[in-house]
Design an enzyme around this catalytic site. Structure first.
Site, PDB file in Angstrom:
ATOM      1  N   ASN A   1       0.838  -1.185  -0.083  1.00  0.00           N
ATOM      2  CA  ASN A   1       0.131  -0.166  -0.008  1.00  0.00           C
ATOM      3  C   ASN A   1       0.933   1.419  -0.111  1.00  0.00           C
ATOM      4  OD1 ASN A   1      -1.378   2.304   0.922  1.00  0.00           O
ATOM      5  ND2 ASN A   1      -3.195   0.838   1.604  1.00  0.00           N
TER       6      ASN A   1
ATOM      7  N   HIS B   1       0.968   6.339   1.761  1.00  0.00           N
ATOM      8  CA  HIS B   1       1.469   7.311   2.672  1.00  0.00           C
ATOM      9  C   HIS B   1       2.943   7.902   1.872  1.00  0.00           C
ATOM     10  CE1 HIS B   1      -1.302   6.630   5.586  1.00  0.00           C
ATOM     11  NE2 HIS B   1      -1.005   5.487   5.730  1.00  0.00           N
TER      12      HIS B   1
ATOM     13  N   ARG C   1       3.577  18.921   1.335  1.00  0.00           N
ATOM     14  CA  ARG C   1       4.060  20.134   0.455  1.00  0.00           C
ATOM     15  C   ARG C   1       3.518  20.677  -0.704  1.00  0.00           C
ATOM     16  NH1 ARG C   1       9.048  22.065   2.573  1.00  0.00           N
ATOM     17  NH2 ARG C   1       8.786  21.523   4.931  1.00  0.00           N
TER      18      ARG C   1
ATOM     19  N   HIS D   1      -5.615   3.445  -1.912  1.00  0.00           N
ATOM     20  CA  HIS D   1      -6.787   3.979  -1.497  1.00  0.00           C
ATOM     21  C   HIS D   1      -7.250   5.289  -1.923  1.00  0.00           C
ATOM     22  CE1 HIS D   1      -9.695   4.368   2.357  1.00  0.00           C
ATOM     23  NE2 HIS D   1     -10.190   4.658   1.377  1.00  0.00           N
TER      24      HIS D   1
ATOM     25  N   ARG E   1      -9.338   8.146  -1.225  1.00  0.00           N
ATOM     26  CA  ARG E   1     -10.285   8.696  -0.305  1.00  0.00           C
ATOM     27  C   ARG E   1     -11.339   9.620  -0.746  1.00  0.00           C
ATOM     28  NH1 ARG E   1      -8.788   6.527   5.358  1.00  0.00           N
ATOM     29  NH2 ARG E   1     -10.609   7.640   5.798  1.00  0.00           N
TER      30      ARG E   1
ATOM     31  N   ARG F   1      -7.011  12.780   0.625  1.00  0.00           N
ATOM     32  CA  ARG F   1      -5.966  13.191   1.435  1.00  0.00           C
ATOM     33  C   ARG F   1      -4.630  12.592   1.149  1.00  0.00           C
ATOM     34  NH1 ARG F   1      -7.370   9.926   7.190  1.00  0.00           N
ATOM     35  NH2 ARG F   1      -9.457  10.831   6.870  1.00  0.00           N
TER      36      ARG F   1
ATOM     37  N   GLU G   1      -8.669   0.378  -3.004  1.00  0.00           N
ATOM     38  CA  GLU G   1      -9.229   0.603  -2.060  1.00  0.00           C
ATOM     39  C   GLU G   1     -10.296   1.660  -2.147  1.00  0.00           C
ATOM     40  OE1 GLU G   1      -6.984   0.879   1.236  1.00  0.00           O
ATOM     41  OE2 GLU G   1      -6.187  -1.088   1.266  1.00  0.00           O
TER      42      GLU G   1
ATOM     43  N   THR H   1      -8.092   3.501   8.309  1.00  0.00           N
ATOM     44  CA  THR H   1      -9.213   2.714   8.132  1.00  0.00           C
ATOM     45  C   THR H   1      -9.557   1.966   9.505  1.00  0.00           C
ATOM     46  OG1 THR H   1      -8.753   2.721   5.650  1.00  0.00           O
ATOM     47  CG2 THR H   1     -10.708   1.182   6.740  1.00  0.00           C
TER      48      THR H   1
ATOM     49  N   GLU I   1     -10.980  -9.298   2.940  1.00  0.00           N
ATOM     50  CA  GLU I   1      -9.631  -8.969   3.505  1.00  0.00           C
ATOM     51  C   GLU I   1      -9.827  -8.819   5.174  1.00  0.00           C
ATOM     52  OE1 GLU I   1      -7.098  -6.343   1.656  1.00  0.00           O
ATOM     53  OE2 GLU I   1      -6.156  -5.646   3.708  1.00  0.00           O
TER      54      GLU I   1
ATOM     55  N   HIS J   1      -3.542  -4.543   7.865  1.00  0.00           N
ATOM     56  CA  HIS J   1      -3.576  -3.272   8.590  1.00  0.00           C
ATOM     57  C   HIS J   1      -2.776  -3.521   9.778  1.00  0.00           C
ATOM     58  CE1 HIS J   1      -5.278   0.277  10.254  1.00  0.00           C
ATOM     59  NE2 HIS J   1      -5.711   0.547   9.187  1.00  0.00           N
TER      60      HIS J   1
HETATM   61  N1  PXP Z   1      -5.613  -3.084   3.932  1.00  0.00           N
HETATM   62  C1  PXP Z   1      -6.721  -2.028   3.866  1.00  0.00           C
HETATM   63  C2  PXP Z   1      -8.015  -2.600   3.535  1.00  0.00           C
HETATM   64  C3  PXP Z   1      -6.549  -0.884   4.189  1.00  0.00           C
HETATM   65  O1  PXP Z   1      -7.396  -0.025   4.385  1.00  0.00           O
HETATM   66  C4  PXP Z   1      -5.064  -0.727   4.746  1.00  0.00           C
HETATM   67  C5  PXP Z   1      -4.697   0.595   5.351  1.00  0.00           C
HETATM   68  O2  PXP Z   1      -4.892   1.814   4.426  1.00  0.00           O
HETATM   69  C6  PXP Z   1      -3.909  -1.617   4.672  1.00  0.00           C
HETATM   70  C7  PXP Z   1      -4.563  -2.779   4.390  1.00  0.00           C
HETATM   71  C8  PXP Z   1      -2.673  -1.472   5.180  1.00  0.00           C
HETATM   72  O3  PXP Z   1      -2.704  -1.016   6.587  1.00  0.00           O
HETATM   73  P1  PXP Z   1      -1.163  -0.510   6.902  1.00  0.00           P
HETATM   74  O4  PXP Z   1      -0.916   0.901   6.067  1.00  0.00           O
HETATM   75  O5  PXP Z   1      -1.476  -0.202   8.601  1.00  0.00           O
HETATM   76  O6  PXP Z   1      -0.223  -1.458   6.695  1.00  0.00           O
END
Ligand code: PXP
Length: 288
Positions: A43, A46, A54, A79, A81, A85, A106, A137, A187, A230
């Site tokens: 994922n 971030h 910035r 994801h 959103r 964000r 996502e 999430t 999931e 997660h």
């Molecule tokens: N799976 C899903 C459905 C998520 O929403 C997220 C977080 O965005 C993750 C996995 C990954 O979680 P993390 O970033 O905490 O590893």
């Protein structure tokens, strides 16, 4: 202290939460099928969080996706959103067009997101709950009681050839509802398990591992493909990777943090290694 050097007591607690008793009669145990392949989805949200701090173009989530693939990622998860964000619409376009591995989008079950998904046709869509004020999430999708709302989104995505995943708590009634809705995948939300690890709560860890073990077995026997994710870290991944019914983990935040210190490819490679190692350990299915 870096996650990779956790106090030994936590590792021991994790191990005892999931391992077979020392005196288990291994030679008389039934033969296990070979472990199924465990895929790793990375994922990259971030990377976009840092970029957006910035308002420019750096760091680029697409570049991160390429590096994650170089490190052994089997797929990329992003994801989009409602509040944009982190990941933007343009990121989804570039990811879909340019990455060499499947894209898992996502999204919340909304008309806006459905339209976007149908325009891009990612490999999979994972339906997640979304609340504007949440940091991430928090908790799984409320499937029970919302079947009528979710059903048309699931049907429309499937009709377009997109695999549909529901991000849920490891809960048996929710798994039944997901199967009834003809989702392809569930999931399992590993957040509570990871919180128990952070709290050094051995009883909580054992309970959460058991919940995931039972839920994964139930989902697989209902014909659902089982993913999990997660909050997973180097310290917490093994107990989940070891569960034979889980075929994919999705991991983001921890690896992006590690990437600051050792680079993204190398962080992903290390996670991949820990998952593969965990998969070689003998696991017995629980009686349902
Ligand atoms: N799976 C899903 C459905 C998520 O929403 C997220 C977080 O965005 C993750 C996995 C990954 O979680 P993390 O970033 O905490 O590893």
């Amino acid at each position: 202290m870096p996650q990779s050097r956790a106090p030994k007591s936590l590792a021991e607690k994790l191990q005892s939460a999931v391992s077979l008793p020392q005196d288990a009669p291994r030679e008389t145990a039934p033969a296990m099928p070979p472990p199924r392949v465990l895929r790793l989805g990375i994922n990259i949200d971030h990377v976009a969080t840092v970029r957006n701090a910035r308002g420019g173009l750096h760091p680029d989530p697409l570049r991160a996706a390429h590096l994650a693939i170089e490190g052994g990622a089997d797929g990329i998860t992003a994801h989009l959103r409602e509040d944009r964000r982190h990941i933007s619409d343009a990121d989804i376009t570039r990811l879909k067009n340019e990455i060499t591995r499947p894209l898992n989008l996502e999204m919340a079950a909304t008309d806006e997101m459905l339209k976007i998904a149908l325009r891009h046709v990612p490999h999979a869509c994972c339906l997640v709950p979304e609340r504007r004020q949440e940091r991430t999430t928090e908790g799984g999708l409320a499937v029970l009681g919302n079947e009528k709302t979710l059903q048309p989104y699931i049907a429309a995505l499937k009709d377009a050839g997109i695999r549909v995943s529901l991000f849920i708590e490891p809960d048996l009634a929710t798994i039944d509802a997901a199967a009834d809705l003809a989702a392809d995948i569930v999931e399992l939300h590993t957040g509570r398990y990871c919180h128990a690890a952070l709290d050094h709560d051995a009883a909580g860890l054992a309970r959460e591992v058991q919940r995931h073990t039972i839920a994964a077995a139930a989902a697989a026997s209902a014909g659902l493909e089982v993913h999990a994710g997660h909050g997973l870290t180097y310290n917490t991944v093994a107990a989940i990777a070891r569960l034979p019914d889980i075929v994919e983990l999705n991991i983001g935040h921890f690896l992006m943090g590690e990437a600051i210190f050792c680079g993204l490819s190398s962080a992903v490679r290390r996670m991949r290694h820990l998952m593969d190692d965990a998969r070689t350990v003998d696991v017995r299915r629980p009686a349902l």
